[in-house]
Design a protein around this motif. Structure first.
Motif, PDB file in Angstrom:
ATOM      1  N   HIS A   9       0.846  -1.202   0.000  1.00 13.81           N
ATOM      2  CA  HIS A   9       0.000   0.000   0.000  1.00 13.81           C
ATOM      3  C   HIS A   9       0.874   1.242   0.000  1.00 13.81           C
ATOM      4  O   HIS A   9       1.274   1.747   1.051  1.00 13.81           O
ATOM      5  N   HIS A  11       0.966   4.917  -2.484  1.00 15.35           N
ATOM      6  CA  HIS A  11       0.527   5.716  -3.637  1.00 15.35           C
ATOM      7  C   HIS A  11       1.782   6.324  -4.256  1.00 15.35           C
ATOM      8  O   HIS A  11       2.500   7.069  -3.569  1.00 15.35           O
ATOM      9  N   PHE A  88       0.380   2.022  -6.077  1.00 13.86           N
ATOM     10  CA  PHE A  88      -0.922   2.518  -6.528  1.00 13.86           C
ATOM     11  C   PHE A  88      -0.675   3.583  -7.588  1.00 13.86           C
ATOM     12  O   PHE A  88       0.050   4.559  -7.330  1.00 13.86           O
ATOM     13  N   HIS A 187      -9.901   1.335  -0.091  1.00  8.68           N
ATOM     14  CA  HIS A 187      -9.707   2.110   1.139  1.00  8.68           C
ATOM     15  C   HIS A 187     -11.027   2.140   1.906  1.00  8.68           C
ATOM     16  O   HIS A 187     -12.038   2.628   1.386  1.00  8.68           O
ATOM     17  N   HIS A 211      -6.216   0.005   4.946  1.00  7.03           N
ATOM     18  CA  HIS A 211      -6.454   0.470   6.321  1.00  7.03           C
ATOM     19  C   HIS A 211      -7.382  -0.521   7.039  1.00  7.03           C
ATOM     20  O   HIS A 211      -6.918  -1.496   7.583  1.00  7.03           O
ATOM     21  N   ASP A 268       1.927   4.106   2.902  1.00  9.37           N
ATOM     22  CA  ASP A 268       0.839   4.935   2.351  1.00  9.37           C
ATOM     23  C   ASP A 268       1.376   6.067   1.465  1.00  9.37           C
ATOM     24  O   ASP A 268       1.374   5.948   0.233  1.00  9.37           O
TER      25      ASP A 268
END
Ligand SMILES: Nc1ncnc2[nH]cnc12
Ligand SMILES: [Zn+2]
Length: 322
Positions: A9, A11, A88, A187, A211, A268
């Motif tokens: 995970h 981005h 991502f 998410h 999450h 994240d």
């Protein structure tokens, strides 16, 4: 030797180092003064984080900018011991840059291949639809994901503002992605509570949840996550930075693990939250009370839940075993 790690995970635009954002802003004459000061990103709550993220993602203009970002991030991850990463990706950023979705995907693919050639890190891409852009945009992202023909795309995900609309509005996007052979994650249970996680399970039937930590507020839901073996992509540093919890003592990762929920550790949007994947492993051990054996199990869980073919998974497990 650094302990082997894996990340599910992150981005990719959220991994932009502030120095790179500043350099690109100068190069392209973009005013970032509202979002970047003294080498740090400026935001104060979830809404301003989303706005800051969008401003930083918009400093990329050329294919080589995106390629450099992916190669640099994966190089750093590999140096910290990561053997696997899922990035991502948001091809809409290609359009925002004045390129095309395909050009964006080509660039990120080139960065991934360059990093793999240098370090051996394995990487796949998960296509993102942004919830606050509405169901049409998210369905468009799903349609592009299943038709664009970039083989490293193996999953579909919805990020963005969880408070917007309801999951049912986006179920069709996930149906398109599932029918096209992609794995699913979403998410949920980050900004919103257990109802959001329950809707995600019922309406999207995801392989994993991004999450998901706020499921802890409903014991029956925690039992369901454990029983169904749903893997959570937990991002403790992000949760504290975004004030989902006031401090690490309040973070529910230990309670989720004790209840039998399968979890992984992730960064994240690392520079936005002053973190890195390596730091998340440190946080788990020094702030959340997990032993090195327990964090090693989280890495195994990440490989078990990775959106890869079985042969690649076996190879990754073999690397973990050393
Ligand atoms: N933590 C997060 N939650 C929702 N959307 C995001 N996009 C980038 N980071 C995100
Ligand atoms: Zn995220």
């Amino acid at each position: 030797m650094t302990t082997p790690k894996a990340e599910l995970h992150c981005h990719i635009e959220g991994a932009t180092p502030p120095a790179l954002a500043a350099r690109l802003a100068t190069k392209y004459g973009i005013d970032l003064s509202a979002w970047l000061r003294d080498g740090r990103y400026v935001w104060h709550d979830f809404s301003s984080f989303i706005a800051c993220y969008a401003a930083i993602a918009n400093v990329f203009r050329a294919e080589e900018d995106f390629a450099d970002l992916a190669e640099t991030y994966l190089g750093e991850l590999a140096a910290d011991g990561a053997i696997y990463s899922e990035l991502f990706v948001s091809p809409e950023q290609g359009l925002a840059a004045g390129l095309s979705r395909d050009a964006y995907m080509r660039a990120i693919t080139a960065g991934i291949e360059a990093a793999k050639a240098k370090t051996g890190i394995e990487c796949r891409m998960v296509m993102i639809g942004e919830r606050h852009m509405g169901p049409e945009q998210v369905e468009g992202a799903a349609r592009y994901a299943v038709s664009c023909g970039f083989p490293l795309i193996t999953g579909f995900n919805m990020a963005g503002d969880e408070r917007m609309g309801c999951v049912a509005d986006y179920a069709r996007a996930f149906d398109i992605a599932r029918d096209g052979g992609l794995k699913l994650t979403i998410h949920a249970g980050e900004v919103c509570g257990p109802g959001s996680v329950r809707d995600a399970l019922d309406l999207v039937r995801p392989d994993r949840i991004g999450h998901g930590v706020r499921a802890v507020e409903e014991p029956a839901l925690v039992r369901r996550l454990a029983d169904e073996g749903v893997v959570l992509e937990v991002c403790p540093g992000s949760n504290i930075a975004l004030s989902v919890y006031p401090d690490f003592r309040a973070h529910p990762l230990r309670r989720l693990v004790d209840a039998g929920v399968r979890v992984t550790l992730n960064s994240d949007d690392p520079p936005f939250f002053g973190t890195s994947l390596a730091r998340e492993y440190e946080i788990a051990e020094s702030e959340l009370g997990f032993s090195p054996e327990e964090t090693a199990r989280m890495t195994e869980t990440a490989i078990a839940a990775a959106f890869v073919d079985e042969e690649t998974r076996e190879r990754l497990f073999a690397r973990l075993r050393g």
